[in-house]
Design a protein around this motif. Structure first.
Motif, PDB file in Angstrom:
ATOM      1  N   ILE A   1      -2.893  -0.033   2.809  1.00  0.00           N
ATOM      2  CA  ILE A   1      -2.411  -0.285   4.511  1.00  0.00           C
ATOM      3  C   ILE A   1      -2.679  -0.361   5.374  1.00  0.00           C
ATOM      4  N   GLN A   2      -4.068   0.413   5.432  1.00  0.00           N
ATOM      5  CA  GLN A   2      -5.111   0.480   6.889  1.00  0.00           C
ATOM      6  C   GLN A   2      -5.889  -0.110   6.801  1.00  0.00           C
ATOM      7  N   LEU A   3      -6.698   0.075   5.526  1.00  0.00           N
ATOM      8  CA  LEU A   3      -7.675  -0.327   5.241  1.00  0.00           C
ATOM      9  C   LEU A   3      -8.514   0.349   6.716  1.00  0.00           C
ATOM     10  N   PRO A   4      -9.196   1.801   6.382  1.00  0.00           N
ATOM     11  CA  PRO A   4     -10.101   2.521   6.893  1.00  0.00           C
ATOM     12  C   PRO A   4     -11.366   2.519   6.310  1.00  0.00           C
ATOM     13  N   PHE A   5     -11.821   1.138   6.901  1.00  0.00           N
ATOM     14  CA  PHE A   5     -13.558   1.228   6.442  1.00  0.00           C
ATOM     15  C   PHE A   5     -14.446   2.413   7.358  1.00  0.00           C
ATOM     16  N   GLY A   6     -13.776   3.068   8.393  1.00  0.00           N
ATOM     17  CA  GLY A   6     -14.363   3.880   8.911  1.00  0.00           C
ATOM     18  C   GLY A   6     -14.390   4.896   8.163  1.00  0.00           C
ATOM     19  N   GLY A   7     -13.408   5.739   7.302  1.00  0.00           N
ATOM     20  CA  GLY A   7     -13.149   6.679   7.130  1.00  0.00           C
ATOM     21  C   GLY A   7     -11.779   7.280   6.537  1.00  0.00           C
ATOM     22  N   VAL A   8     -11.559   8.544   6.028  1.00  0.00           N
ATOM     23  CA  VAL A   8     -10.675   8.962   6.049  1.00  0.00           C
ATOM     24  C   VAL A   8     -10.541   9.922   6.385  1.00  0.00           C
ATOM     25  N   TYR A   9     -10.372  11.159   7.384  1.00  0.00           N
ATOM     26  CA  TYR A   9     -10.329  12.356   7.530  1.00  0.00           C
ATOM     27  C   TYR A   9      -9.273  12.830   7.102  1.00  0.00           C
ATOM     28  N   LEU A  10      -8.741  13.711   6.316  1.00  0.00           N
ATOM     29  CA  LEU A  10      -8.008  14.971   6.237  1.00  0.00           C
ATOM     30  C   LEU A  10      -8.233  16.133   7.378  1.00  0.00           C
ATOM     31  N   VAL A  11      -7.527  16.998   7.866  1.00  0.00           N
ATOM     32  CA  VAL A  11      -7.078  17.532   8.599  1.00  0.00           C
ATOM     33  C   VAL A  11      -5.747  18.612   8.838  1.00  0.00           C
ATOM     34  N   GLY A  12      -6.167  19.672   8.996  1.00  0.00           N
ATOM     35  CA  GLY A  12      -4.954  20.059   9.207  1.00  0.00           C
ATOM     36  C   GLY A  12      -5.259  22.335   7.622  1.00  0.00           C
ATOM     37  N   GLY A  13      -4.492  22.791   8.051  1.00  0.00           N
ATOM     38  CA  GLY A  13      -4.974  24.557   7.227  1.00  0.00           C
ATOM     39  C   GLY A  13      -5.036  23.726   5.878  1.00  0.00           C
ATOM     40  N   VAL A  14      -3.978  23.441   5.458  1.00  0.00           N
ATOM     41  CA  VAL A  14      -3.655  23.261   3.643  1.00  0.00           C
ATOM     42  C   VAL A  14      -4.991  22.315   3.599  1.00  0.00           C
TER      43      VAL A  14
END
Length: 325
Positions: A256-269
């Motif tokens: 949907i977003q086409l994040p060619f700069g990367g996907v970044y997972l955040v948060g405690g889980v």
């Protein structure tokens, strides 16, 4: 120790249980000034910030920004689990700052990208490095689930808010259909964060107990501890099911977003799962898009392991507001 007046920014990260507050010198958080306050002990944000200013010897900040775990609209924030009024007027009154801003907490995480020590970024899916202005995507997995797309334009960075955790959970097979039916009792329909969150992993564990006709409940903390030491096969099975669904959802969001700069997972889980995501099938599920499987190789996925990233992002946002991109 007294601080110079009108020099530092005040930044805060407001969760459902605690509020963390710090001073920032430009984009740099002054680590010795980070303080944590239990929300239950205060009537509202104003009293928290006044207490912080008192604890920091009456500091007079030049700017203030708070990151809120909830939607922000027209300068006012609402939180699901906290009955506080959070608006620009309250923030200005509490801090006497000349510039104030309120962000959703995932927006703050988006503003932190590019200002986090690379030692605090763990890559779990390799991909080509995008150009500096390539779109990025922040995915928050903690008490709840949400995302924030990040766009770097000539005019500056834009981090758009969303409430993606309340979208419907995707279904790939019969087991996931039964899981959706199991968790739908919580809110009347199966939302993404009913599975992909701290309480979500608890529901996955409970679902597997029902499937085995051996009902049992465990806390998210205990499930991850058992997964780490291998003492509970059901905890490992729950983590694998969780990781696969997370991969599917992140893959969908990437298309949907086409994040060619990367996907970044955040948060405690996300941080708790980081050591297991590769072994538990996250990458396979992320790229499982049929004829688009090869295309999914364009997107690298990382986990941000900096617990203070929202504070850094708030400071970076204030610098951008002042024209210092």
């Amino acid at each position: 120790m007294a601080h110079p007046a009108n020099t530092y920014s005040l930044v805060a990260d407001i969760g459902g249980t605690n509020t963390r507050v710090a001073l920032a010198d430009g984009r740099q958080i002054i680590t010795g000034t980070i303080r944590r306050y239990s929300n239950a002990k205060f009537a509202g944000l104003e009293t928290v910030l006044r207490k912080y200013i008192e604890d920091e010897d009456g500091v007079d900040p030049i700017a203030a920004c708070v990151a809120v775990a909830g939607p922000v609209r027209d300068g006012q924030a609402t939180m699901t689990n906290l009955d506080w009024t959070i608006d620009r007027e309250t923030l200005m009154r509490a801090t006497s700052a000349e510039t104030v801003s309120i962000l959703n907490d995932l927006q703050a995480q988006g503003h932190a990208l590019g200002h986090i020590d690379t030692a605090n970024i763990r890559t779990i899916v390799d991909g080509p490095a995008g150009h500096d202005n390539a779109a990025k995507l922040v995915v928050g997995i903690g008490t709840g689930f949400n995302i924030a797309p990040v766009f770097d334009l000539e005019s500056g960075r834009i981090v758009t808010p969303s409430e993606s955790g309340h979208a419907n959970l995707p279904i790939r097979n019969e087991m996931e259909l039964r899981l959706c039916q199991f968790v739908s009792t919580a809110h009347g329909f199966p939302a993404v964060e009913d599975v992909l969150s701290g309480r979500g992993i608890e529901r996955v564990y409970a679902f597997l107990g029902k499937e085995a006709d051996d009902p049992k409940e465990r806390s998210a903390k205990d499930i991850m501890a058992a997964c780490n030491d291998g003492s509970d096969p059901r905890a490992v099975e729950a983590a694998k099911l969780f990781s696969g669904i997370l991969g599917t959802v992140c893959g969908n969001l990437s298309l949907i977003q086409l994040p060619f700069g990367g996907v970044y997972l955040v948060g405690g889980v996300a941080r708790a799962f980081a050591p297991h995501l590769t072994a538990f099938g996250f990458a396979d599920a992320f790229r499982d898009k049929g004829r688009f499987a090869g295309f999914m190789g364009n997107f690298a996925v990382h986990v941000i392991e900096d617990d203070y990233a929202a504070l850094t992002g708030s400071a970076a946002h204030l610098m951008a507001l002042s024209g210092q991109n």
